[in-house]
Design an enzyme around this catalytic site. Structure first.
Site: not given
Length: 349
Positions: A165, A55, A281, A57, A208, A167
């Site tokens: 989005s 960290h 949603a 510090e 993804l 056809a």
């Protein structure tokens, strides 16, 4: 007065250190620290370089050595009070003999909270709030997540001018142009989880992942968590089951439950790329914090809508958004207009 000016200058420098280019924006906050000697001289600087590294510090204390004793630690975030991959920074500051700690932003993370009190009980002079507003801008997503107890949600979608989005036959190849797809991967890389529904996985079979301009996957350590929500099983032959990145299946249709589980997994920024039903949603639940739309200059007249039914029956019920950025990507047949927006919260939200 002179020492106070030294503290303010040190905090400005600590904020610059926290913003060091290349430091990951999550899951840990970006933090900078400057150690001052009793006479106001800067004796060491440090910053956090990402999860698993020291960290800020501790980084600064290691550089300061014995020069930290009796001095002041100026840090952009309240020192942590827990042991994870590293030890509590509050204890490290006490052990180093620091006499005073000045921090900007309070840490509301329930895992790390309490550092200021630990310091005070050990006799350290503590002051919080110096340049706190500036500090919040360093980690806006992390700050949102710890204060709201859920990840920040960016909903991304591609659409034609008439809100389609895909056809009528399901094709969608040129709705999102190559420049837009590259920009999408850039945005994915800023998040730590990508979320879709099982319908998207079963029908479109997306991988993804975050990829480069050559359409090659970035290293696994630079990938975000792939999350699939829904009640149906995800077959082993789907691409989200490969070893390019980690995947979690969230057995729920409730957006609140999905975000709660992702937050429990230390995810602060969710990239929502599901279909129109999932998007609706999250919008209905007021769980979309940012919208990124890639608009193609074309008309289809029919086909899949970019978002599902929101239960809106009249124009007065329309969901309004504030535009924060507009940018043109590509040219000719490869043109998309990226519009970034922030939803206006409903009065009951």
């Amino acid at each position: 007065m002179a020492y106070r000016q030294a503290e303010q200058a040190a905090m400005a420098r600590a904020l610059d250190l926290a913003r060091t280019p290349g430091v990951p924006t999550g899951p840990n906050p970006r933090v900078g620290c400057v150690i001052l000697a009793p006479d106001g001289r800067v004796v060491a600087e440090g910053f956090h370089r990402g999860a698993g590294t020291p960290h800020a510090e501790v980084d600064a204390l290691d550089r300061a050595g014995d020069l930290a004793r009796g001095g002041t630690a100026v840090v952009t975030l309240e020192p942590c009070n827990h042991s994870g991959r590293t030890g509590p920074c509050a204890v490290a500051l006490v052990d180093a003999g620091v006499a005073r700690v000045v921090y900007a932003q309070s840490d509301h993370n329930p895992v790390a909270v309490g550092g200021a009190e630990t310091l005070k009980r050990s006799g350290v002079d503590v002051e919080g709030g110096l340049m706190a507003d500036e500090a919040r801008t360093v980690n806006p997503v992390w700050t949102f997540a710890v204060e709201h107890g859920r990840p920040y949600v960016t909903w991304k979608f591609a659409t034609t001018l008439d809100g389609r989005s895909a056809a009528a036959d399901g094709t969608s190849r040129w709705v999102s142009s190559r420049p837009a797809r590259l920009d999408t991967h850039r945005l994915r890389g800023l998040c730590d989880a990508i979320l879709v529904g099982t319908e998207t996985v079963l029908v479109d079979d997306p991988q993804l992942t975050v990829r480069d301009e050559h359409d090659e996957n970035l290293p696994r350590e630079r990938q975000l968590l792939r999350a699939v929500m829904g009640l149906r099983d995800v077959p082993a032959d789907r691409r989200v089951r490969d070893d390019a990145a980690d995947t979690v299946v969230l057995h729920t249709r409730d957006p609140h439950e999905a975000l709660a589980e992702l937050f429990a997994r230390d995810r602060q920024h969710v990239f929502l790329e599901g279909g129109p039903t999932l998007a609706a949603a999250f919008l209905a639940a007021d769980l979309v914090d940012e919208v990124v739309a890639y608009v193609a200059p074309m008309l289809l007249g029919a086909g899949r809508s970019a978002v599902g039914d929101l239960g809106i029956g009249t124009i007065s019920q329309a969901r309004h958004l504030d535009v924060t950025d507009v940018h043109v990507l590509g040219e000719g047949a490869e043109t998309n207009v990226r519009i970034t927006m922030v939803p206006q919260r409903r009065a009951s939200a």
